[in-house]
Motif scaffolding. Structure first.
Motif, PDB file in Angstrom:
ATOM      1  N   ASN A   1       0.835  -1.207   0.000  1.00 32.80           N
ATOM      2  CA  ASN A   1       0.000   0.000   0.000  1.00 32.80           C
ATOM      3  C   ASN A   1       0.866   1.251   0.000  1.00 32.80           C
ATOM      4  N   GLU A   2       1.914   1.249   0.793  1.00 34.68           N
ATOM      5  CA  GLU A   2       2.820   2.401   0.874  1.00 34.68           C
ATOM      6  C   GLU A   2       3.549   2.608  -0.455  1.00 34.68           C
ATOM      7  N   LEU A   3       3.995   1.533  -1.096  1.00 34.36           N
ATOM      8  CA  LEU A   3       4.672   1.655  -2.387  1.00 34.36           C
ATOM      9  C   LEU A   3       3.738   2.242  -3.448  1.00 34.36           C
ATOM     10  N   VAL A   4       2.502   1.782  -3.474  1.00 37.92           N
ATOM     11  CA  VAL A   4       1.540   2.308  -4.444  1.00 37.92           C
ATOM     12  C   VAL A   4       1.317   3.794  -4.195  1.00 37.92           C
ATOM     13  N   LEU A   5       1.118   4.160  -2.947  1.00 38.74           N
ATOM     14  CA  LEU A   5       0.915   5.561  -2.605  1.00 38.74           C
ATOM     15  C   LEU A   5       2.115   6.410  -3.011  1.00 38.74           C
ATOM     16  N   LEU A   6       3.317   5.949  -2.716  1.00 42.76           N
ATOM     17  CA  LEU A   6       4.532   6.694  -3.065  1.00 42.76           C
ATOM     18  C   LEU A   6       4.694   6.839  -4.580  1.00 42.76           C
ATOM     19  N   ALA A   7       4.382   5.785  -5.318  1.00 36.72           N
ATOM     20  CA  ALA A   7       4.494   5.835  -6.779  1.00 36.72           C
ATOM     21  C   ALA A   7       3.505   6.843  -7.362  1.00 36.72           C
ATOM     22  N   VAL A   8       2.269   6.835  -6.857  1.00 39.20           N
ATOM     23  CA  VAL A   8       1.256   7.783  -7.338  1.00 39.20           C
ATOM     24  C   VAL A   8       1.679   9.207  -7.009  1.00 39.20           C
ATOM     25  N   GLN A   9       2.155   9.425  -5.795  1.00 33.82           N
ATOM     26  CA  GLN A   9       2.589  10.769  -5.402  1.00 33.82           C
ATOM     27  C   GLN A   9       3.762  11.246  -6.252  1.00 33.82           C
ATOM     28  N   ALA A  10       4.701  10.357  -6.547  1.00 33.20           N
ATOM     29  CA  ALA A  10       5.851  10.729  -7.377  1.00 33.20           C
ATOM     30  C   ALA A  10       5.394  11.127  -8.777  1.00 33.20           C
ATOM     31  N   ALA A  11       4.480  10.363  -9.341  1.00 33.11           N
ATOM     32  CA  ALA A  11       3.970  10.678 -10.675  1.00 33.11           C
ATOM     33  C   ALA A  11       3.209  12.003 -10.653  1.00 33.11           C
ATOM     34  N   GLN A  12       2.417  12.228  -9.625  1.00 28.15           N
ATOM     35  CA  GLN A  12       1.662  13.477  -9.543  1.00 28.15           C
ATOM     36  C   GLN A  12       2.566  14.685  -9.347  1.00 28.15           C
ATOM     37  N   ARG A  13       3.655  14.527  -8.601  1.00 30.69           N
ATOM     38  CA  ARG A  13       4.609  15.641  -8.459  1.00 30.69           C
ATOM     39  C   ARG A  13       5.229  15.986  -9.807  1.00 30.69           C
ATOM     40  N   GLN A  14       5.600  14.967 -10.568  1.00 28.46           N
ATOM     41  CA  GLN A  14       6.168  15.201 -11.902  1.00 28.46           C
ATOM     42  C   GLN A  14       5.142  15.864 -12.815  1.00 28.46           C
ATOM     43  N   ALA A  15       3.895  15.422 -12.723  1.00 34.96           N
ATOM     44  CA  ALA A  15       2.839  16.014 -13.544  1.00 34.96           C
ATOM     45  C   ALA A  15       2.629  17.474 -13.169  1.00 34.96           C
ATOM     46  N   GLN A  16       2.643  17.783 -11.886  1.00 36.36           N
ATOM     47  CA  GLN A  16       2.470  19.169 -11.442  1.00 36.36           C
ATOM     48  C   GLN A  16       3.598  20.047 -11.977  1.00 36.36           C
ATOM     49  N   LYS A  17       4.805  19.524 -11.916  1.00 34.63           N
ATOM     50  CA  LYS A  17       5.964  20.275 -12.424  1.00 34.63           C
ATOM     51  C   LYS A  17       5.814  20.521 -13.927  1.00 34.63           C
ATOM     52  N   GLN A  18       5.448  19.480 -14.661  1.00 31.72           N
ATOM     53  CA  GLN A  18       5.273  19.611 -16.111  1.00 31.72           C
ATOM     54  C   GLN A  18       4.140  20.587 -16.410  1.00 31.72           C
ATOM     55  N   HIS A  19       3.060  20.513 -15.657  1.00 29.94           N
ATOM     56  CA  HIS A  19       1.918  21.409 -15.833  1.00 29.94           C
ATOM     57  C   HIS A  19       2.347  22.862 -15.630  1.00 29.94           C
ATOM     58  N   GLU A  20       3.057  23.134 -14.546  1.00 20.73           N
ATOM     59  CA  GLU A  20       3.506  24.499 -14.254  1.00 20.73           C
ATOM     60  C   GLU A  20       4.441  25.026 -15.337  1.00 20.73           C
ATOM     61  N   GLU A  21       5.370  24.176 -15.792  1.00 19.45           N
ATOM     62  CA  GLU A  21       6.311  24.591 -16.829  1.00 19.45           C
ATOM     63  C   GLU A  21       5.588  24.894 -18.132  1.00 19.45           C
ATOM     64  N   ARG A  22       4.629  24.038 -18.489  1.00 16.92           N
ATOM     65  CA  ARG A  22       3.903  24.233 -19.757  1.00 16.92           C
ATOM     66  C   ARG A  22       3.054  25.497 -19.706  1.00 16.92           C
ATOM     67  N   MET A  23       2.382  25.717 -18.595  1.00 16.17           N
ATOM     68  CA  MET A  23       1.537  26.900 -18.478  1.00 16.17           C
ATOM     69  C   MET A  23       2.377  28.170 -18.410  1.00 16.17           C
TER      70      MET A  23
END
Length: 105
Positions: free
Chosen positions: A70-92
């Motif tokens: 459960n912890e690994l799944v949560l960490l993987a999702v959070q890591a992907a979402q952090r990368q997505a947020q960074k990409q979103h901010e850079e693109r905007m």
């Protein structure tokens, strides 16, 4: 007085161009796929808006239902979402020239 109407038209054209660019950026982000991982055995994929699309768990991962998995799944999702947020901010930022425009993004 005609100069101010010309300036208004120019501002309107610029606003329309920015709106089109924002829509294109949003579409690119919806179509993007960004991965994040944890522990070498769990990967999550989100789009550029941070929406979860998939989770992959490799052999050798902790047992299903375990707190470790459960912890690994949560960490993987959070890591992907952090990368997505960074990409979103850079693109905007490219579209807005770095201006913070609340409500538009």
């Amino acid at each position: 007085m005609s100069g101010s109407f010309g300036e208004m038209g120019n501002l309107l054209a610029q606003a329309q161009k920015m709106q089109k660019s924002l829509e294109e950026a949003r579409e690119e982000l919806r179509d993007a796929r960004i991965e994040g991982g944890a522990g070498g055995t769990c990967r999550a994929t989100v789009d550029g808006m941070g929406n979860l699309h998939s989770v992959a768990i490799a052999e050798g991962a902790p047992a299903p239902g375990s707190d470790d998995l459960n912890e690994l799944v949560l960490l993987a999702v959070q890591a992907a979402q952090r990368q997505a947020q960074k990409q979103h901010e850079e693109r905007m930022a490219k579209v807005t020239g770095g201006m913070n425009l609340p409500g538009l993004l």
